[in-house]
Design a protein around this motif. Structure first.
Motif, PDB file in Angstrom:
ATOM      1  N   THR A  47       0.921  -1.117   0.007  1.00 46.91           N
ATOM      2  CA  THR A  47       0.082   0.039  -0.070  1.00 46.91           C
ATOM      3  C   THR A  47       0.933   1.355   0.089  1.00 46.91           C
ATOM      4  O   THR A  47       0.547   2.212  -0.785  1.00 46.91           O
ATOM      5  CB  THR A  47      -0.837  -0.157   1.145  1.00 46.91           C
ATOM      6  OG1 THR A  47      -1.607  -1.220   1.275  1.00 46.91           O
ATOM      7  CG2 THR A  47      -1.714   1.281   1.083  1.00 46.91           C
ATOM      8  N   VAL A  48       1.838   1.376   0.967  1.00 43.90           N
ATOM      9  CA  VAL A  48       2.847   2.454   0.895  1.00 43.90           C
ATOM     10  C   VAL A  48       3.372   2.522  -0.089  1.00 43.90           C
ATOM     11  O   VAL A  48       3.636   3.905  -0.732  1.00 43.90           O
ATOM     12  CB  VAL A  48       3.758   2.262   2.226  1.00 43.90           C
ATOM     13  CG1 VAL A  48       4.820   3.658   2.158  1.00 43.90           C
ATOM     14  CG2 VAL A  48       3.080   2.144   3.485  1.00 43.90           C
ATOM     15  N   GLN A  49       3.964   1.521  -1.113  1.00 44.72           N
ATOM     16  CA  GLN A  49       4.637   1.718  -2.354  1.00 44.72           C
ATOM     17  C   GLN A  49       3.615   2.087  -3.249  1.00 44.72           C
ATOM     18  O   GLN A  49       4.039   3.003  -4.047  1.00 44.72           O
ATOM     19  CB  GLN A  49       5.056   0.323  -2.498  1.00 44.72           C
ATOM     20  CG  GLN A  49       6.145   0.470  -3.829  1.00 44.72           C
ATOM     21  CD  GLN A  49       7.333   1.590  -3.495  1.00 44.72           C
ATOM     22  OE1 GLN A  49       7.976   1.490  -2.478  1.00 44.72           O
ATOM     23  NE2 GLN A  49       7.588   2.476  -4.183  1.00 44.72           N
ATOM     24  N   GLU A  50       2.406   1.629  -3.205  1.00 43.58           N
ATOM     25  CA  GLU A  50       1.320   2.378  -4.478  1.00 43.58           C
ATOM     26  C   GLU A  50       1.254   3.776  -4.025  1.00 43.58           C
ATOM     27  O   GLU A  50       1.179   4.519  -5.104  1.00 43.58           O
ATOM     28  CB  GLU A  50      -0.085   1.575  -4.146  1.00 43.58           C
ATOM     29  CG  GLU A  50      -0.926   2.060  -4.972  1.00 43.58           C
ATOM     30  CD  GLU A  50      -2.199   1.645  -4.805  1.00 43.58           C
ATOM     31  OE1 GLU A  50      -2.632   0.223  -4.458  1.00 43.58           O
ATOM     32  OE2 GLU A  50      -3.217   2.477  -5.161  1.00 43.58           O
ATOM     33  N   ILE A  51       1.241   4.224  -2.739  1.00 45.62           N
ATOM     34  CA  ILE A  51       0.757   5.620  -2.625  1.00 45.62           C
ATOM     35  C   ILE A  51       2.218   6.464  -2.964  1.00 45.62           C
ATOM     36  O   ILE A  51       2.017   7.621  -3.650  1.00 45.62           O
ATOM     37  CB  ILE A  51       0.555   6.010  -1.375  1.00 45.62           C
ATOM     38  CG1 ILE A  51      -0.801   5.162  -0.733  1.00 45.62           C
ATOM     39  CG2 ILE A  51       0.509   7.206  -0.771  1.00 45.62           C
ATOM     40  CD1 ILE A  51      -0.999   5.379   0.826  1.00 45.62           C
ATOM     41  N   ALA A  52       3.310   5.776  -2.547  1.00 46.18           N
ATOM     42  CA  ALA A  52       4.581   6.487  -2.883  1.00 46.18           C
ATOM     43  C   ALA A  52       4.779   6.709  -4.459  1.00 46.18           C
ATOM     44  O   ALA A  52       5.132   7.718  -4.962  1.00 46.18           O
ATOM     45  CB  ALA A  52       5.757   5.698  -2.538  1.00 46.18           C
ATOM     46  N   ASP A  53       4.366   5.671  -5.328  1.00 44.76           N
ATOM     47  CA  ASP A  53       4.532   5.725  -6.648  1.00 44.76           C
ATOM     48  C   ASP A  53       3.661   6.801  -7.341  1.00 44.76           C
ATOM     49  O   ASP A  53       3.863   7.595  -8.213  1.00 44.76           O
ATOM     50  CB  ASP A  53       4.159   4.281  -7.325  1.00 44.76           C
ATOM     51  CG  ASP A  53       5.241   3.324  -6.993  1.00 44.76           C
ATOM     52  OD1 ASP A  53       6.501   3.778  -6.616  1.00 44.76           O
ATOM     53  OD2 ASP A  53       4.991   2.211  -7.123  1.00 44.76           O
ATOM     54  N   SER A  54       2.195   6.839  -6.688  1.00 44.35           N
ATOM     55  CA  SER A  54       1.454   7.804  -7.255  1.00 44.35           C
ATOM     56  C   SER A  54       2.073   9.122  -6.683  1.00 44.35           C
ATOM     57  O   SER A  54       1.484  10.042  -7.374  1.00 44.35           O
ATOM     58  CB  SER A  54       0.035   7.760  -6.575  1.00 44.35           C
ATOM     59  OG  SER A  54       0.071   7.888  -5.426  1.00 44.35           O
ATOM     60  N   LEU A  55       2.898   9.344  -5.818  1.00 43.79           N
ATOM     61  CA  LEU A  55       3.013  10.910  -5.412  1.00 43.79           C
ATOM     62  C   LEU A  55       4.392  11.233  -6.213  1.00 43.79           C
ATOM     63  O   LEU A  55       4.839  12.417  -6.108  1.00 43.79           O
ATOM     64  CB  LEU A  55       3.902  10.770  -4.240  1.00 43.79           C
ATOM     65  CG  LEU A  55       2.521  10.713  -2.912  1.00 43.79           C
ATOM     66  CD1 LEU A  55       3.168  10.261  -1.617  1.00 43.79           C
ATOM     67  CD2 LEU A  55       1.910  11.911  -2.858  1.00 43.79           C
ATOM     68  N   ASN A  56       5.005  10.381  -6.933  1.00 37.60           N
ATOM     69  CA  ASN A  56       6.356  10.607  -7.742  1.00 37.60           C
ATOM     70  C   ASN A  56       5.965  11.957  -8.598  1.00 37.60           C
ATOM     71  O   ASN A  56       5.026  11.897  -9.273  1.00 37.60           O
ATOM     72  CB  ASN A  56       6.605   9.491  -8.661  1.00 37.60           C
ATOM     73  CG  ASN A  56       8.088   9.290  -8.472  1.00 37.60           C
ATOM     74  OD1 ASN A  56       8.937  10.173  -8.588  1.00 37.60           O
ATOM     75  ND2 ASN A  56       8.519   8.052  -8.335  1.00 37.60           N
ATOM     76  N   GLY A  57       7.029  12.743  -8.556  1.00 33.19           N
ATOM     77  CA  GLY A  57       6.832  14.005  -9.420  1.00 33.19           C
ATOM     78  C   GLY A  57       6.035  15.254  -8.576  1.00 33.19           C
ATOM     79  O   GLY A  57       5.953  16.327  -9.319  1.00 33.19           O
ATOM     80  N   THR A  58       5.529  14.924  -7.391  1.00 31.89           N
ATOM     81  CA  THR A  58       4.646  16.104  -6.813  1.00 31.89           C
ATOM     82  C   THR A  58       5.499  16.639  -5.730  1.00 31.89           C
ATOM     83  O   THR A  58       6.592  15.706  -5.438  1.00 31.89           O
ATOM     84  CB  THR A  58       3.489  15.546  -6.162  1.00 31.89           C
ATOM     85  OG1 THR A  58       3.643  14.641  -5.165  1.00 31.89           O
ATOM     86  CG2 THR A  58       2.650  14.786  -7.202  1.00 31.89           C
ATOM     87  N   ASP A  59       5.184  17.443  -5.112  1.00 30.88           N
ATOM     88  CA  ASP A  59       6.108  17.859  -3.857  1.00 30.88           C
ATOM     89  C   ASP A  59       5.068  18.294  -2.493  1.00 30.88           C
ATOM     90  O   ASP A  59       5.450  19.199  -1.801  1.00 30.88           O
ATOM     91  CB  ASP A  59       7.055  18.669  -4.130  1.00 30.88           C
ATOM     92  CG  ASP A  59       6.459  20.384  -3.995  1.00 30.88           C
ATOM     93  OD1 ASP A  59       5.262  20.484  -4.233  1.00 30.88           O
ATOM     94  OD2 ASP A  59       7.188  21.221  -3.798  1.00 30.88           O
ATOM     95  N   VAL A  60       3.828  17.533  -2.623  1.00 33.70           N
ATOM     96  CA  VAL A  60       3.105  17.616  -1.552  1.00 33.70           C
ATOM     97  C   VAL A  60       3.557  17.132  -0.010  1.00 33.70           C
ATOM     98  O   VAL A  60       4.271  16.249  -0.118  1.00 33.70           O
ATOM     99  CB  VAL A  60       1.788  16.940  -1.984  1.00 33.70           C
ATOM    100  CG1 VAL A  60       1.983  15.481  -2.087  1.00 33.70           C
ATOM    101  CG2 VAL A  60       0.634  17.392  -1.071  1.00 33.70           C
ATOM    102  N   PRO A  61       3.362  18.032   0.741  1.00 33.10           N
ATOM    103  CA  PRO A  61       3.746  17.589   2.268  1.00 33.10           C
ATOM    104  C   PRO A  61       2.988  16.222   2.592  1.00 33.10           C
ATOM    105  O   PRO A  61       1.926  16.026   2.444  1.00 33.10           O
ATOM    106  CB  PRO A  61       3.425  18.395   3.278  1.00 33.10           C
ATOM    107  CG  PRO A  61       3.179  19.665   2.539  1.00 33.10           C
ATOM    108  CD  PRO A  61       2.757  19.226   1.094  1.00 33.10           C
ATOM    109  N   VAL A  62       3.727  15.239   3.167  1.00 35.14           N
ATOM    110  CA  VAL A  62       3.105  13.855   3.597  1.00 35.14           C
ATOM    111  C   VAL A  62       3.582  13.492   5.229  1.00 35.14           C
ATOM    112  O   VAL A  62       4.678  13.799   5.615  1.00 35.14           O
ATOM    113  CB  VAL A  62       3.479  12.734   2.687  1.00 35.14           C
ATOM    114  CG1 VAL A  62       2.958  11.430   3.313  1.00 35.14           C
ATOM    115  CG2 VAL A  62       3.314  13.085   1.230  1.00 35.14           C
ATOM    116  N   LEU A  63       2.377  13.220   5.951  1.00 36.49           N
ATOM    117  CA  LEU A  63       2.856  12.713   7.099  1.00 36.49           C
ATOM    118  C   LEU A  63       2.471  11.219   7.333  1.00 36.49           C
ATOM    119  O   LEU A  63       1.212  10.963   6.854  1.00 36.49           O
ATOM    120  CB  LEU A  63       1.814  13.631   8.193  1.00 36.49           C
ATOM    121  CG  LEU A  63       1.941  15.038   7.921  1.00 36.49           C
ATOM    122  CD1 LEU A  63       0.762  15.741   8.912  1.00 36.49           C
ATOM    123  CD2 LEU A  63       3.285  15.469   8.793  1.00 36.49           C
ATOM    124  N   VAL A  64       3.253  10.464   8.042  1.00 38.03           N
ATOM    125  CA  VAL A  64       3.194   9.019   7.963  1.00 38.03           C
ATOM    126  C   VAL A  64       2.757   8.613   9.522  1.00 38.03           C
ATOM    127  O   VAL A  64       3.607   8.744  10.214  1.00 38.03           O
ATOM    128  CB  VAL A  64       4.466   8.425   7.299  1.00 38.03           C
ATOM    129  CG1 VAL A  64       3.934   6.799   7.584  1.00 38.03           C
ATOM    130  CG2 VAL A  64       4.774   8.795   6.240  1.00 38.03           C
TER     131      VAL A  64
END
Ligand code: PEP
Ligand code: MN
Length: 376
Positions: free
Chosen positions: A120-137
């Protein structure tokens, strides 16, 4: 494995109006009215820096309210426009990320039930590629620091440098006053491994009730956490999710007013000198404790050899019982915490057994390795 994250300072991407940095909002966006009314009252306190709301809710059983879905993103957009508060939502898959970004959500967070799953985390990471939105884990449901770290690394590897962690406590088999055990030591370990990583505490999901909230929040502040995420709802007892732990915006305001804010370091010279003296004393005592432990283990080795010569078992339960009773009573008389003493003695005893097992199996190389694994 070494931990190195490429991080941007939180001041660059999450400037706080106040101390502490406060993220607040309802557990779930339920209706447009509920979200807007809550957001306006929270903004009016002047203490909230980010508005949170769950749009897609991970629920334990199907059939419970699973979040209002995409329509809630439009309500959040309106709340942001009307209050000026940046927004944060939980994302659990690539579609959530895409929709949230399209709707102009400012901060994304990954929930505890997602952090446990590297797919799940990898799917989210892949979809974030190229963006620079802040993420809290958020921390994973189970107390596994590596899993938490791994999730942070996956998101960071996707190029997200505006990154923070949320400490929301851990599921535990044992009954306790908390919904999720805080296990502060895990958050402290994370901080020690990556000092520049901001950690935000989520007392709402740790407590699971309103009564304990101020105590947990205060403890997080005392541990120098960077901020708090606290759920707030216009009418908490009627909330569709987490009704027991949400507070009204006005109760939130009161709670924040009652926090004691302490500084991580004082510049007062008298304080600095006194602290340095006390720390010197602690250093001396720690050295003594280590020396004495080494002395104790040397005797343990002798005992191991003696038992080996006489073919006697390593463990004698009666002796261990007696040690526990006598030492605990002594420690208690010296006002040492009973749980601390027991934990300490168990650690020392564990090491004694490990050493003696090694001695008993000396010469049998394979067994020695195996034995040391068994007792670890
Ligand atoms: C939430 O923040 O509402 C939530 C579902 O939290 P967690 O992932 O910590 O359970
Ligand atoms: Mn919640």
């Amino acid at each position: 494995m070494k931990t190195q994250l490429n991080l941007e300072s939180i001041q660059n991407w999450l400037p706080s109006k106040n101390s502490p940095l406060l993220i607040s909002g309802p557990c779930s966006a339920e209706t447009e009215e509920q979200l807007l009314a809550t957001a306006h009252l929270l903004a009016k306190t002047g203490k909230v820096s980010v508005l949170r709301a769950g749009i897609w809710k991970p629920r334990t059983r199907p059939g419970e309210f699973e979040g209002i879905g995409s329509i809630g993103l439009q309500w959040l957009q309106r709340a942001k426009l009307e209050t000026g508060l940046p927004t944060a939502v939980e994302v659990a898959n690539a579609k959530h990320v895409e929709e949230a970004l399209k709707a102009g959500v400012d901060i994304l967070w990954i929930g505890a039930r997602s952090t446990v799953n590297p797919f799940t985390v990898q799917e989210i990471a892949d979809s974030l590629n190229g963006t620079d939105v802040p993420v809290l884990v958020k921390n994973p449901v189970n107390p596994d620091l590596q899993l938490w770290l791994g999730a942070l690394e996956r998101i960071n590897k996707a190029g997200i440098t505006k990154l923070g962690a949320i400490h929301r406590g851990f599921s535990s088999f044992e009954k306790s006053a908390f919904r999720n055990e805080p296990m502060w030591e895990l958050a402290i370990q994370l901080k020690t491994l990556i000092p520049e990583l901001p950690i935000i505490n989520d007392p709402s999901h740790i407590c699971g009730n309103r009564e304990l909230l101020p105590y947990v929040a205060q403890k997080a502040l005392d541990l120098d956490m960077q901020g708090l995420m606290i759920e707030s709802h216009i009418d908490p007892s009627q909330a569709w999710t987490d009704a027991k732990q949400q507070v009204t915006p006005s109760a939130l305001n009161d709670m924040v007013n009652n926090f004691t804010l302490r500084v991580p370091e004082s510049r007062n010279e008298e304080f600095i000198d006194k602290l340095a003296d006390l720390r010197k004393e602690i250093d001396k005592i720690d050295d003594l404790v280590i020396q004495k432990l080494a002395d104790r283990m040397a005797i343990t080795r002798k005992i191991g050899e003696f038992k080996l010569e006489n073919n006697v078992t390593i463990l004698q339960v009666n002796r261990w019982d007696e040690i526990m009773k006598r030492r605990s009573a002594f420690a208690n008389a010296l006002k040492l915490d009973i749980h601390f003493t027991e934990k300490f003695l168990e650690l020392v005893h564990g090491e004694s057994i490990r050493l003696q097992t090694e001695i008993m199996n000396a010469g049998k190389t394979e067994n020695k390795q195996l034995a040391s694994k068994v007792v670890h």
